[in-house]
Design a protein around this motif. Sequence first.
Motif, PDB file in Angstrom:
ATOM      1  N   VAL A  62      -3.473   0.462  -6.882  1.00 58.86           N
ATOM      2  CA  VAL A  62      -4.106   0.666  -6.048  1.00 58.86           C
ATOM      3  C   VAL A  62      -5.219  -0.442  -5.691  1.00 58.86           C
ATOM      4  O   VAL A  62      -5.480  -1.083  -4.531  1.00 58.86           O
ATOM      5  N   PHE A  96      -2.714   8.903   5.167  1.00 57.85           N
ATOM      6  CA  PHE A  96      -3.005   7.608   4.524  1.00 57.85           C
ATOM      7  C   PHE A  96      -2.892   6.557   5.313  1.00 57.85           C
ATOM      8  O   PHE A  96      -3.575   5.652   5.456  1.00 57.85           O
ATOM      9  N   VAL A 124      -5.451   3.620   6.385  1.00 64.45           N
ATOM     10  CA  VAL A 124      -5.001   2.116   6.128  1.00 64.45           C
ATOM     11  C   VAL A 124      -5.348   1.363   7.751  1.00 64.45           C
ATOM     12  O   VAL A 124      -5.897   0.278   7.401  1.00 64.45           O
ATOM     13  N   CYS A 155       1.091  -1.133  -0.118  1.00 66.20           N
ATOM     14  CA  CYS A 155      -0.062  -0.033   0.152  1.00 66.20           C
ATOM     15  C   CYS A 155       1.021   1.171   0.147  1.00 66.20           C
ATOM     16  O   CYS A 155       0.561   2.489  -0.609  1.00 66.20           O
ATOM     17  N   VAL A 156       2.172   1.223   0.713  1.00 67.04           N
ATOM     18  CA  VAL A 156       2.907   2.458   0.718  1.00 67.04           C
ATOM     19  C   VAL A 156       3.505   2.481  -0.540  1.00 67.04           C
ATOM     20  O   VAL A 156       3.611   3.605  -1.210  1.00 67.04           O
ATOM     21  N   ASN A 191       1.436   6.877  -6.666  1.00 65.09           N
ATOM     22  CA  ASN A 191       0.206   7.654  -6.979  1.00 65.09           C
ATOM     23  C   ASN A 191       0.897   9.114  -6.567  1.00 65.09           C
ATOM     24  O   ASN A 191       0.686  10.145  -7.383  1.00 65.09           O
ATOM     25  N   GLN A 192       1.611   9.365  -5.422  1.00 61.65           N
ATOM     26  CA  GLN A 192       2.088  10.737  -5.353  1.00 61.65           C
ATOM     27  C   GLN A 192       3.007  11.169  -6.439  1.00 61.65           C
ATOM     28  O   GLN A 192       2.993  12.239  -6.877  1.00 61.65           O
ATOM     29  N   TYR A 217       0.445  13.869   4.329  1.00 67.31           N
ATOM     30  CA  TYR A 217      -0.456  13.011   3.781  1.00 67.31           C
ATOM     31  C   TYR A 217      -0.257  11.610   3.986  1.00 67.31           C
ATOM     32  O   TYR A 217      -1.277  10.712   3.996  1.00 67.31           O
ATOM     33  N   LEU A 218       1.176  11.070   3.987  1.00 67.24           N
ATOM     34  CA  LEU A 218       1.464   9.839   4.067  1.00 67.24           C
ATOM     35  C   LEU A 218       0.816   9.344   5.244  1.00 67.24           C
ATOM     36  O   LEU A 218       0.308   8.462   5.689  1.00 67.24           O
ATOM     37  N   TYR A 269       0.843   4.091  -2.806  1.00 67.98           N
ATOM     38  CA  TYR A 269       0.807   5.475  -2.311  1.00 67.98           C
ATOM     39  C   TYR A 269       1.885   6.185  -2.803  1.00 67.98           C
ATOM     40  O   TYR A 269       1.722   7.457  -3.561  1.00 67.98           O
TER      41      TYR A 269
END
Lengths: 112, 865
Positions: free
Chosen positions: B368, B461, B465, B109-110, B116-117, B457-458, B113
Amino acid sequence: MISKNLTAASTKPIILAILKQGNSYGYLIIKKIKELSDGQMQYTDGMLYPVLHRLEKEGLITSNWTMTNETRPRKYYAITELGKAALNEEQLQWAKVTSVLDSLWNVQPTTK
Amino acid sequence: MSGYFEVPSFPKAFFQWYCKKELYEELHGDLEEFFYERVEARSLRFAQWMYWLDVIKCCQPYAWKDLESQNSDIIMFKNYFKTSFRSMMRHPLSTMINLLGLSTAIGICVLAYAFNQYKNKVDQFHENRNNVYLSTFFADRDGKEQQNGKSPLPLASLVQQDFASVKTTARLQNRAVVVKSGSNVFHERISFVDPDFLQMMTFPLKWGNAHELNDPNSIILSSSLSEKYFGKQVPLGEMMLVIIGKDQKKLFKVVGVAEEFPGARSFSFKALVHFDNLTDLDQGLDTQDWNQLIDATFIQLDEPQQHEYIASSMDKYADQFNKSSADWKINRFSLQPLSSLYRNSGSISGDIASNEYHVLQNSAISFVIIGLFVLILGSTNYINIAIVSASKRLKEIGLRKAIGANRRMIVIQFLLENICIMTIAMFVGLLLGTTLFIQWMEQTMNFKMDFTLNDPYLFLFLLVVLLFTSLLSGVYPALYIARFQTASIFSGKFKIGSKSILTRVFLGFQLSLGCILVSIAVLFTQNTIYQSQRSWGYDIDRLVYVKFENAKDLRKMRNVFVSHKDIEALADSRHHIGKEHEMIEVDMPDRNYEVQLVKVGDNYLETMQFPIDRRGPLALGKNGDIKGIMVNQTFVDHLDLKQPIGHAIKYGGGNYHITGVLKDFHSYNFYTKIKPLIIQPGLEDESVYLTLRTSPGTTADIKNELEATWATLFPEIPFNGGFQNTVWGNYYENIKDGDRFWRALASIVMLIAGLGLYGLVALNVSGRNKEFSIRKVLGAEWGSVARAIGKQYTLVFVVALSLGAPISYFLTRMIFDLFFPYHMPMNFHFFGYSLVIMLLVLLAILSSQVRRVSRNNPVVGLRSE
């Protein structure tokens, strides 16, 4: 608005002086200070109570819960003899500070 | 008054929560009096706000409760944490399996993320991104209105002159040149820019000064180019020779080197020189020629809100352009903000930004989905293991209930256990994600994500999660376990639900999900193999090409090799398949069609050996008939030509007719769809490519001979050619990187699914220790034990795999269609691999447990609790 440091430094003599005029509780003390300073000194419970409880521990003031039919229970504080003596001492010290400041501020600048 | 209004309840509860009991009455009494006074003096709303403020101001250490001794909730939670920790320590197998599964899932997931970033950060490092615009224009092309990122050469100066709110403009034109410094000579692509380019764009210099670009004799290098020519040394003051064409040369002094560019960028440069050099070195270039399109014109505005007005006012330039251009008719101009240029670059043709956004977008969505799937897989593992391992904690739960714990407390305890594991998994996952997955992806895919932990934001996020996974994995087991009845636990009648439908559904779900993920990963790997083996549509193996500066040079080389014994055929051409073509518009009665045009010399088709589908009476270029053209099958299909041979075609002001149709072949890589193509005879004097077909086994030698001859003929210019099978650049390396990525992902997924199943079966088997001991005492052999263990899973396996396989089929087909214009044919038998892998994993897990039970001493099993 009077600075926080000066407000904090003057809390003890102010509280003792107010209590010398008559017994009082937190809300009234805060209102009285605000009134006397034309709103220039802003106290909150968080500032007042630590000082009140310290003065009580030092024996300068005493407290007792009072309840009348119409109001909530209130903890009234009263000044002790020791407190009065401490107030006199404070008065002398503040008078000295005031006179030093006065004399400094009244001196005319010298010209060469 | 006080009877009608109450102090706000939430801050009051907060005050009550933190304030010492002995101070509460006194302090809160005052706060209340102030509140009522303010209600009377001002308003209820004012009093409520001030009450909030007072409560916050009073929240000081002086008024705080002594947490250790005063707050029973905290003590309770502390004990729950202690119990959770001890329980985790007592069951290391399930703890490890849960931790490994969940932390790997969070790590992925990281990674999702970070990717996506990265996608969202592209070009956002430019400080002026909101007031710098790329000038684009709209023109009718291929039957519809298309946006184009190029711009007429004179546009910049006119825009600067005509609009007061234009702060500055910068033109950019990339050119292929030869750069020489000392003994280093390479072909490079450098950028000719106006000096304000570096004021507009945030490409900071590590050495030198950007203002020195005002000097036409200066050159600013990228960090990588500086290293290529000068190694680690600071090259300021060094001289570099730039050769345009063959004869135009100029010496430049290095005045700056840029910092390494951020990974998230859509365009950058190798080297920058003053734009005026372009007009000096390229004599044919006229700065007032509206027909001359350059790669980019950037416009910086003082007032960004003016951009629409300026764009609409720029339409007056369209007439000037249209008067001089035969190929293009501009309908209108538009200003594309730098901040969103990359996002829209897919729909802007010819712009300098790389148009990979849609690939990134699709990849990000896939990440994702994969992250979510793996997270659900990890959570399902947790649910199954938590429920089965509860069988070992029945007495603990019974005892807690017997001494007064209610259902809520048991639920809280098990939720806290879950949060404990999740929190540890979160940290391990973050560590795995940052130090392993992201690094590994950057290395395999050869790009930088610029991931940083300094990102609020991390953490938001991760919190989401954490909450999502805690709820997903924790709620059901907690509710399920809290339902147990004390009496049935102690009477020994209670059995943990191996027969519970929901438990079976979870197990089935876990297996289906495992099957889907493994199938996707396996199919991607197979598709990679398919792509690497897919034919280009013509024989590429014995072809070598060379590009020259002009036809004269080409002829020199051609004369050397024309009668070489190992050359089967050779041909010259203006363009070359896989390297260069022209985009033109074909005029048809219904509409115009945009097609690729390749101009070739005699014998090109024979040398390249393109498979011919239909050939008319006139072959390409024969009988002096230069009006005869060949097209590919896609051209015929696209233009819907029923009888292509002899069909008249109009383009570029000329009339042609089709003399033959070639079977489709891939000019560019398999990521690019085959486009309609015209092959037209070109003029000999325009030819710059020489293509040679060698006899078998001599291709490498011929290339070496070409290089040696080149060095003799053109000693100043590096060889510019190669094997035909290298014209797609790093395509095959990228495919291999993709393959490595999917293999690794498949292994991770297999590991999580396999560990989850192992934990589940192992716990189940150990819970039935006594049953198996009795069976063994009564004479059961290993086959009977295997049947007893396997029986409860067989149906679930069959159902899960039968559901997982078709879902995988449709999902993979969807993803393949999204990513690959040409992918392997999707047959059900490809899913056989994944099913076999899943079955092997299941068999391995079951047989390990059968082996364990068979070896156990039944006496020990019967004695144990």
